[in-house]
Design a protein around this motif. Structure first.
Motif, PDB file in Angstrom:
ATOM      1  N   LEU A   1      35.380   0.697  -2.154  1.00 15.02           N
ATOM      2  CA  LEU A   1      34.909   0.350  -3.495  1.00 15.02           C
ATOM      3  C   LEU A   1      36.035   0.475  -4.504  1.00 15.02           C
ATOM      4  CD1 LEU A   1      31.613   1.574  -5.136  1.00 15.02           C
ATOM      5  CD2 LEU A   1      33.767   1.878  -6.340  1.00 15.02           C
TER       6      LEU A   1
ATOM      7  N   LEU B   1      25.323   5.018  -2.347  1.00 18.49           N
ATOM      8  CA  LEU B   1      26.767   4.956  -2.120  1.00 18.49           C
ATOM      9  C   LEU B   1      27.294   6.297  -1.632  1.00 18.49           C
ATOM     10  CD1 LEU B   1      27.958   2.868  -5.209  1.00 18.49           C
ATOM     11  CD2 LEU B   1      28.023   2.161  -2.802  1.00 18.49           C
TER      12      LEU B   1
ATOM     13  N   LEU C   1      33.996  -3.576  -2.115  1.00 17.70           N
ATOM     14  CA  LEU C   1      33.256  -4.010  -3.295  1.00 17.70           C
ATOM     15  C   LEU C   1      34.156  -3.908  -4.524  1.00 17.70           C
ATOM     16  CD1 LEU C   1      30.003  -1.906  -2.687  1.00 17.70           C
ATOM     17  CD2 LEU C   1      30.523  -4.184  -1.784  1.00 17.70           C
TER      18      LEU C   1
ATOM     19  N   TYR D   1      36.587   5.202  -2.136  1.00 20.26           N
ATOM     20  CA  TYR D   1      36.025   4.774  -3.408  1.00 20.26           C
ATOM     21  C   TYR D   1      37.080   5.075  -4.474  1.00 20.26           C
ATOM     22  CZ  TYR D   1      31.316   4.750  -1.257  1.00 20.26           C
ATOM     23  OH  TYR D   1      30.229   4.494  -0.466  1.00 20.26           O
TER      24      TYR D   1
END
Length: 260
Positions: free
Chosen positions: A166, A136, A110, A54
């Motif tokens: 992400l 998440l 994403l 992320y």
């Protein structure tokens, strides 16, 4: 760090060539989860760590943090890795789980337009996105096991395997303004790679080149096609990752870090 070589640097160069305004710090932040999702569940460490990242960029408006969100999807859609491109918005936990439940989309990256707004949903319990940040966090930590969301109606959501990368962008004020002490203490912040640059906006280029270098496209396609086999039958398929051992130098570095 901004000249890492290989496909990673190739992605950075493409973002720069195809964007009127960009910044290498932000490009690196987006390239890392992209590469991680390309090889999602194909490789792991000896302790089972996967390549799910992320990454969030913090910068002033117009400083180039949105350029990767235009360049990388364009790049992926012109390769054999278009299937890893995930949604741009997260409306609810259930929507995210239903998306990942399709094993063809279980490894995904994403690109979220304004991550600060996602975090602010934590403060709106009546919002359908209220559970998204917590989901998440759980998906990040539970990459090695199935994810089950039970419902009283009996329509349970089961994700047999998943791998989410992400990339989010925000201004410093929006991002930190959406954070509370609980988000920092419950581990959500510890799961994020934060790339911050408070540089002023660079002058826009007179022209850009969106043509994708063949070597870059072929390299991404080949990386996506790596196949170590799958477990399960026709209805449920789970990839079998290849374990990459640590070098002696890496083991020494980890031991030194643990003793700090």
């Amino acid at each position: 760090l901004l000249r890492p070589g290989g496909l990673l640097e190739g992605i950075l160069d493409y973002i720069d060539a195809s964007s009127a305004v960009c910044h290498p710090v932000f490009s690196l932040a987006a390239a890392i989860p992209t590469i991680g999702s390309l090889v999602g569940h194909k490789f792991q460490t000896e302790t089972g760590l996967k390549t799910n990242f992320y990454a969030i960029t913090l910068g002033y408006a117009g400083a180039g943090k949105d350029s990767p969100q235009n360049a990388i999807p364009r790049l992926l859609l012109n390769t054999d890795a278009s299937d890893i491109l995930g949604p741009n918005t997260l409306t609810s936990e259930a929507a995210l789980l239903r998306y990942c439940a399709n094993f063809k989309k279980a490894s995904t990256v994403l690109f979220l337009d304004e991550i600060g707004l996602v975090l602010k949903s934590l403060r709106r319990p009546n919002s359908s996105a209220f559970e998204v940040p917590a989901a998440l966090m759980k998906l990040f930590s539970g990459v090695n096991r199935p994810y089950l969301k039970p419902y009283a109606s009996g329509d349970d959501l089961l994700v047999h395997w998943h791998h989410i990368g992400l990339y989010g962008a925000s201004t410093p004020s929006h991002f930190w303004g959406g954070f509370t002490r609980s988000e920092a203490s419950d581990g959500f912040l510890a799961r994020i790679l934060i790339f911050e640059s408070r540089h002023e906006r660079s002058p826009a280029k007179d022209s850009i080149d969106t043509a994708i270098p063949k070597k870059l496209a072929d390299g991404i396609s080949q990386l996506r096609k790596i196949d170590n086999g799958v477990e399960g039958g026709n209805l449920v398929q789970k990839p079998v990752p290849r374990t990459i051992p640590r070098s002696p130098a890496a083991a020494t570095a980890f031991q030194a870090w643990e003793t700090k």
